[in-house]
Design an enzyme around this catalytic site. Structure first.
Site, PDB file in Angstrom:
ATOM      1  N   CYS A  32      -6.453  -3.209  -6.304  1.00 29.72           N
ATOM      2  CA  CYS A  32      -5.953  -1.984  -6.930  1.00 29.72           C
ATOM      3  C   CYS A  32      -6.701  -1.657  -8.226  1.00 29.72           C
ATOM      4  O   CYS A  32      -7.161  -0.541  -8.425  1.00 29.72           O
ATOM      5  CB  CYS A  32      -4.456  -2.135  -7.195  1.00 29.72           C
ATOM      6  SG  CYS A  32      -3.742  -0.704  -7.984  1.00 29.72           S
TER       7      CYS A  32
ATOM      8  N   CYS B  81      -6.823   1.670  -6.191  1.00 26.51           N
ATOM      9  CA  CYS B  81      -6.069   2.778  -6.791  1.00 26.51           C
ATOM     10  C   CYS B  81      -6.628   3.305  -8.112  1.00 26.51           C
ATOM     11  O   CYS B  81      -6.808   4.518  -8.263  1.00 26.51           O
ATOM     12  CB  CYS B  81      -4.623   2.366  -7.071  1.00 26.51           C
ATOM     13  SG  CYS B  81      -4.012   0.969  -6.141  1.00 26.51           S
TER      14      CYS B  81
ATOM     15  N   LYS C 178     -10.288   4.727  -8.076  1.00 27.57           N
ATOM     16  CA  LYS C 178     -10.205   5.871  -7.159  1.00 27.57           C
ATOM     17  C   LYS C 178      -9.569   7.077  -7.841  1.00 27.57           C
ATOM     18  O   LYS C 178     -10.073   8.195  -7.761  1.00 27.57           O
ATOM     19  CB  LYS C 178      -9.414   5.433  -5.928  1.00 27.57           C
ATOM     20  CG  LYS C 178      -9.155   6.430  -4.859  1.00 27.57           C
ATOM     21  CD  LYS C 178      -7.961   7.285  -5.052  1.00 27.57           C
ATOM     22  CE  LYS C 178      -6.645   6.595  -5.190  1.00 27.57           C
ATOM     23  NZ  LYS C 178      -6.087   6.051  -3.958  1.00 27.57           N
TER      24      LYS C 178
ATOM     25  N   TYR D 167      -6.062   7.656   4.478  1.00 28.24           N
ATOM     26  CA  TYR D 167      -6.055   8.165   3.108  1.00 28.24           C
ATOM     27  C   TYR D 167      -7.319   7.831   2.321  1.00 28.24           C
ATOM     28  O   TYR D 167      -7.798   8.653   1.540  1.00 28.24           O
ATOM     29  CB  TYR D 167      -4.775   7.734   2.369  1.00 28.24           C
ATOM     30  CG  TYR D 167      -4.752   6.322   1.840  1.00 28.24           C
ATOM     31  CD1 TYR D 167      -5.114   6.040   0.536  1.00 28.24           C
ATOM     32  CD2 TYR D 167      -4.341   5.254   2.634  1.00 28.24           C
ATOM     33  CE1 TYR D 167      -5.074   4.746   0.043  1.00 28.24           C
ATOM     34  CE2 TYR D 167      -4.296   3.969   2.145  1.00 28.24           C
ATOM     35  CZ  TYR D 167      -4.669   3.715   0.850  1.00 28.24           C
ATOM     36  OH  TYR D 167      -4.629   2.441   0.368  1.00 28.24           O
TER      37      TYR D 167
ATOM     38  N   GLU E 181      -9.632  10.686   0.582  1.00 25.09           N
ATOM     39  CA  GLU E 181      -9.817  10.655  -0.871  1.00 25.09           C
ATOM     40  C   GLU E 181     -11.306  10.640  -1.227  1.00 25.09           C
ATOM     41  O   GLU E 181     -11.747  11.388  -2.108  1.00 25.09           O
ATOM     42  CB  GLU E 181      -9.112   9.427  -1.456  1.00 25.09           C
ATOM     43  CG  GLU E 181      -7.600   9.561  -1.364  1.00 25.09           C
ATOM     44  CD  GLU E 181      -6.836   8.336  -1.818  1.00 25.09           C
ATOM     45  OE1 GLU E 181      -5.639   8.464  -2.101  1.00 25.09           O
ATOM     46  OE2 GLU E 181      -7.418   7.240  -1.885  1.00 25.09           O
TER      47      GLU E 181
ATOM     48  N   HIS F  42      11.945  26.381 -13.601  1.00 25.12           N
ATOM     49  CA  HIS F  42      11.168  27.578 -13.316  1.00 25.12           C
ATOM     50  C   HIS F  42      10.190  27.869 -14.454  1.00 25.12           C
ATOM     51  O   HIS F  42      10.559  27.714 -15.611  1.00 25.12           O
ATOM     52  CB  HIS F  42      12.129  28.761 -13.151  1.00 25.12           C
ATOM     53  CG  HIS F  42      11.446  30.002 -12.672  1.00 25.12           C
ATOM     54  ND1 HIS F  42      10.927  30.105 -11.395  1.00 25.12           N
ATOM     55  CD2 HIS F  42      11.185  31.161 -13.308  1.00 25.12           C
ATOM     56  CE1 HIS F  42      10.388  31.309 -11.271  1.00 25.12           C
ATOM     57  NE2 HIS F  42      10.524  31.962 -12.401  1.00 25.12           N
TER      58      HIS F  42
ATOM     59  N   GLU G 170      10.170  23.347  -7.901  1.00 21.50           N
ATOM     60  CA  GLU G 170      11.485  23.981  -7.711  1.00 21.50           C
ATOM     61  C   GLU G 170      11.708  24.415  -6.264  1.00 21.50           C
ATOM     62  O   GLU G 170      12.840  24.596  -5.833  1.00 21.50           O
ATOM     63  CB  GLU G 170      11.679  25.172  -8.660  1.00 21.50           C
ATOM     64  CG  GLU G 170      10.785  26.359  -8.379  1.00 21.50           C
ATOM     65  CD  GLU G 170      11.030  27.529  -9.345  1.00 21.50           C
ATOM     66  OE1 GLU G 170      12.195  27.832  -9.623  1.00 21.50           O
ATOM     67  OE2 GLU G 170      10.033  28.123  -9.818  1.00 21.50           O
TER      68      GLU G 170
HETATM   69  C1  LIG Z   1      -9.999   2.381  -1.992  1.00 18.66           C
HETATM   70  C2  LIG Z   1      -8.553   1.979  -2.082  1.00 18.66           C
HETATM   71  C3  LIG Z   1      -7.660   2.814  -2.698  1.00 18.66           C
HETATM   72  C4  LIG Z   1      -6.330   2.469  -2.798  1.00 18.66           C
HETATM   73  N1  LIG Z   1      -5.471   3.325  -3.402  1.00 18.66           N
HETATM   74  C5  LIG Z   1      -4.165   3.014  -3.528  1.00 18.66           C
HETATM   75  C6  LIG Z   1      -3.269   3.884  -4.196  1.00 18.66           C
HETATM   76  O1  LIG Z   1      -3.646   4.950  -4.674  1.00 18.66           O
HETATM   77  N2  LIG Z   1      -1.973   3.505  -4.308  1.00 18.66           N
HETATM   78  C7  LIG Z   1      -1.509   2.315  -3.798  1.00 18.66           C
HETATM   79  O2  LIG Z   1      -0.326   2.011  -3.948  1.00 18.66           O
HETATM   80  N3  LIG Z   1      -2.340   1.471  -3.144  1.00 18.66           N
HETATM   81  C8  LIG Z   1      -3.651   1.792  -3.004  1.00 18.66           C
HETATM   82  N4  LIG Z   1      -4.512   0.921  -2.361  1.00 18.66           N
HETATM   83  C9  LIG Z   1      -3.955  -0.313  -1.769  1.00 18.66           C
HETATM   84  C10 LIG Z   1      -3.772  -1.403  -2.823  1.00 18.66           C
HETATM   85  O3  LIG Z   1      -4.980  -1.600  -3.510  1.00 18.66           O
HETATM   86  C11 LIG Z   1      -3.318  -2.693  -2.162  1.00 18.66           C
HETATM   87  O4  LIG Z   1      -2.166  -2.442  -1.373  1.00 18.66           O
HETATM   88  C12 LIG Z   1      -2.964  -3.756  -3.204  1.00 18.66           C
HETATM   89  O5  LIG Z   1      -4.065  -4.041  -4.022  1.00 18.66           O
HETATM   90  C13 LIG Z   1      -2.494  -5.030  -2.502  1.00 18.66           C
HETATM   91  O6  LIG Z   1      -2.246  -6.010  -3.459  1.00 18.66           O
HETATM   92  P1  LIG Z   1      -2.331  -7.563  -3.063  1.00 18.66           P
HETATM   93  O7  LIG Z   1      -1.889  -8.305  -4.279  1.00 18.66           O
HETATM   94  O8  LIG Z   1      -1.650  -7.801  -1.785  1.00 18.66           O
HETATM   95  O9  LIG Z   1      -3.893  -7.837  -2.788  1.00 18.66           O
HETATM   96  P2  LIG Z   1      -5.172  -7.604  -3.684  1.00 18.66           P
HETATM   97  O10 LIG Z   1      -4.950  -6.578  -4.705  1.00 18.66           O
HETATM   98  O11 LIG Z   1      -6.302  -7.410  -2.728  1.00 18.66           O
HETATM   99  O12 LIG Z   1      -5.358  -8.971  -4.445  1.00 18.66           O
HETATM  100  C14 LIG Z   1      -5.741 -10.151  -3.798  1.00 18.66           C
HETATM  101  C15 LIG Z   1      -6.449 -11.042  -4.791  1.00 18.66           C
HETATM  102  O13 LIG Z   1      -6.616 -12.334  -4.246  1.00 18.66           O
HETATM  103  C16 LIG Z   1      -7.903 -12.830  -4.570  1.00 18.66           C
HETATM  104  N5  LIG Z   1      -8.235 -13.829  -3.552  1.00 18.66           N
HETATM  105  C17 LIG Z   1      -8.411 -13.615  -2.229  1.00 18.66           C
HETATM  106  N6  LIG Z   1      -8.619 -14.783  -1.598  1.00 18.66           N
HETATM  107  C18 LIG Z   1      -8.562 -15.761  -2.537  1.00 18.66           C
HETATM  108  C19 LIG Z   1      -8.679 -17.167  -2.503  1.00 18.66           C
HETATM  109  N7  LIG Z   1      -8.881 -17.834  -1.359  1.00 18.66           N
HETATM  110  N8  LIG Z   1      -8.589 -17.857  -3.659  1.00 18.66           N
HETATM  111  C20 LIG Z   1      -8.372 -17.200  -4.840  1.00 18.66           C
HETATM  112  N9  LIG Z   1      -8.235 -15.848  -4.933  1.00 18.66           N
HETATM  113  C21 LIG Z   1      -8.326 -15.151  -3.785  1.00 18.66           C
HETATM  114  C22 LIG Z   1      -8.777 -11.611  -4.577  1.00 18.66           C
HETATM  115  O14 LIG Z   1      -9.934 -11.808  -5.383  1.00 18.66           O
HETATM  116  C23 LIG Z   1      -7.849 -10.549  -5.169  1.00 18.66           C
HETATM  117  O15 LIG Z   1      -7.952 -10.480  -6.565  1.00 18.66           O
HETATM  118  C24 LIG Z   1      -5.870   1.233  -2.264  1.00 18.66           C
HETATM  119  C25 LIG Z   1      -6.775   0.361  -1.654  1.00 18.66           C
HETATM  120  C26 LIG Z   1      -8.096   0.735  -1.563  1.00 18.66           C
HETATM  121  C27 LIG Z   1      -9.063  -0.207  -0.899  1.00 18.66           C
END
Ligand SMILES: Cc1cc2nc3c(=O)[nH]c(=O)nc-3n(C[C@H](O)[C@H](O)[C@H](O)COP(=O)(O)OP(=O)(O)OC[C@H]3O[C@@H](n4cnc5c(N)ncnc54)[C@H](O)[C@@H]3O)c2cc1C
Length: 432
Positions: free
Chosen positions: A26, A31, A34, A160, A164, A417, A422
């Site tokens: 994110c 997010c 973006k 999406y 975007e 308004h 609205e």
């Molecule tokens: C282009 C794009 C735009 C988006 N826009 C939106 C939006 O506008 N609004 C919204 O709500 N959502 C949006 N999302 C979705 C949102 O980013 C994800 O749903 C959210 O980040 C999920 O969070 P998470 O904690 O599950 O995973 P992540 O945020 O992916 O975090 C996982 C973390 O784990 C780490 N990791 C992975 N494997 C290991 C390992 N083995 N050891 C140690 N660390 C590890 C990674 O480095 C990462 O930092 C977007 C996604 C993308 C790709």
């Protein structure tokens, strides 16, 4: 991040492993950057509109490198904020990749750590189809740090992220084409929303091709993309936004006995517990509702269950969401199609109008709003919008939908308004 901080605040002793940058997808490639790019892209229309309001606007110029540099600076600041939040919460940080080596053991940077609970929150990663020349394509990950803005871009996908980026590229002056193998954008959203956004984006100048499936890519100076129907398009950048896969490869979960779905997602129950009682999973890695606020809510519900003695199941009902395309899209609750499946009868209310801000200009963009009402209970079960600030507007409407407000209660609410919002409390006539 959220599970660590909240669990620590409940008195748990917590360690976190992160091999990338703090904040995850994110903050770094999702997010936040973006939305910053989306703001940048919207300025083009704003300059144009300003003229209708009497402003003299000189020739506008855009510098991609400045945008990327300023975005990188802001993200680096956020990475620092997140790191400090963890330190202040007393969370031990391991800056290395982790693998699960047993139901209660994790290996991080060559060190074995045991824990009563293990939480897998490793997110997801973009996938690319197997195609000749696919190495010439990029995903959203790379789109955030392109060396230069291409003259032409072709975005593949109908979800999406595809919409975007097509809007971002187009707004920044790139000749943009969006190709989608299906017939309607934003699968899973209300069908009319998918149709309206396609009309609006096309009217703004994004070329949209439905039923177009790439077959091969070639680099011949420019990029050449060939579709399954033999059609060939020339472009300078091809971005695939056709799916993401949960990050469970080589994580050791199968050896620990954790069941995975065919797409690699960790299979969890309503309490985010995997098939191994000591291992839980939240966020994109479970491939349930892949949005940041959902991931953080799942993390907080789990922390409450494990460390505050309050068993709290996940609640994925009425999750509002937005698409920061141009125009924006936002939605909460059921689409008309899903509501018709679920209820014996539904009432539909719609509004379509040109926003006041545009009326003194040549801009033809139309705002579209729709309410879906269960006829028996008169509850508003879905609210959908295409138009400026849709996300800001639907967030408020989502509270009413979540609370089960009826159409009469919407009607009893006084509008503000003049606003577009609205319209949600002044829709009187049922759509035929
Ligand atoms: C282009 C794009 C735009 C988006 N826009 C939106 C939006 O506008 N609004 C919204 O709500 N959502 C949006 N999302 C979705 C949102 O980013 C994800 O749903 C959210 O980040 C999920 O969070 P998470 O904690 O599950 O995973 P992540 O945020 O992916 O975090 C996982 C973390 O784990 C780490 N990791 C992975 N494997 C290991 C390992 N083995 N050891 C140690 N660390 C590890 C990674 O480095 C990462 O930092 C977007 C996604 C993308 C790709």
């Amino acid at each position: 991040m959220r599970a660590s901080r909240v669990s620590a605040s409940y008195g748990a002793k917590v360690a976190i492993a992160e091999d990338g940058r703090f904040g995850g997808t994110c903050v770094n490639v999702g997010c936040i950057p973006k939305k910053l790019f989306s703001y940048a892209a919207h300025f083009r229309e704003d300059f144009d509109l300003a003229r209708a309001y009497g402003w003299t606007v000189g020739e506008a110029g855009f510098d991609w490198r400045t945008l990327v540099r300023n975005k990188d600076r802001e993200i680096a600041r956020l990475n620092g904020v997140y790191e400090r939040v963890l330190a202040n919460a007393g969370v031990t940080v391991h800056r290395a990749r982790a693998t699960v080596t047993g139901p209660n053991e994790v290996e991080v940077g060559g060190k074995k750590i045991s824990a009563r609970h293990i939480l897998v929150a490793t997110g997801s990663w973009p996938t690319l189809p197997v195609l000749d020349g696919i190495e010439h394509a990029i995903t959203s990950n790379e789109a955030f740090s392109l060396e230069r803005l291409p003259r032409r871009a072709l975005v593949v996908g109908g979800g999406y992220i595809a919409l975007e980026f097509a809007s971002i590229f187009h707004g920044l002056g790139v000749e943009t084409m969006l190709t989608y193998r299906g017939k309607r954008l934003l699968r899973g959203f209300d069908a009319e929303i998918g149709e309206r956004i396609a009309e609006e984006m096309s009217a703004k100048g994004v070329t949209i091709c439905f039923g177009c499936e790439p077959a091969a890519l070639r680099k011949k100076g420019a990029l050449e993309i060939e579709f399954t129907d033999g059609r060939i398009e020339k472009t300078d950048l091809v971005m695939f936004a056709t799916g993401r896969r949960p990050n469970t490869a080589k994580l050791g979960l199968e050896h620990a006995g954790v069941k995975l779905a065919a797409d690699g997602a960790v299979i969890v129950d309503r309490f985010s517990a995997s098939s191994v009682p000591s291992i839980h999973a939240v966020g994109d890695v479970t491939n349930r509702v892949n949005l940041t606020p959902v991931a953080t809510a799942e993390a907080m519900w789990l922390a409450r269950t494990l460390f505050r003695g309050e068993r709290t199941p996940v609640d994925h009902d009425n999750v509002p969401t937005a698409v920061f395309s141009n125009p924006n899209v936002a939605t909460v609750g059921l689409s008309e199609e899903r509501a018709r499946e679920r209820f014996a009868a539904v009432d539909i209310y719609k509004a379509s109008f040109r926003a006041l801000k545009l009326t003194m200009s040549e801009h033809k963009e139309r705002t579209f709003m729709k309410l879906v009402v269960d006829r028996a209970s008169q509850r508003v079960v879905g609210a959908h919008m295409v138009g400026a600030d849709a996300g800001e507007i639907i967030q408020g409407v989502a509270i009413a939908v979540k609370l089960g407000a009826t159409k009469a209660q919407f009607d009893a609410t006084i509008g503000i308004h003049p606003t577009a919002a609205e319209e949600f409390v002044t829709m009187r006539d049922k759509a035929p």
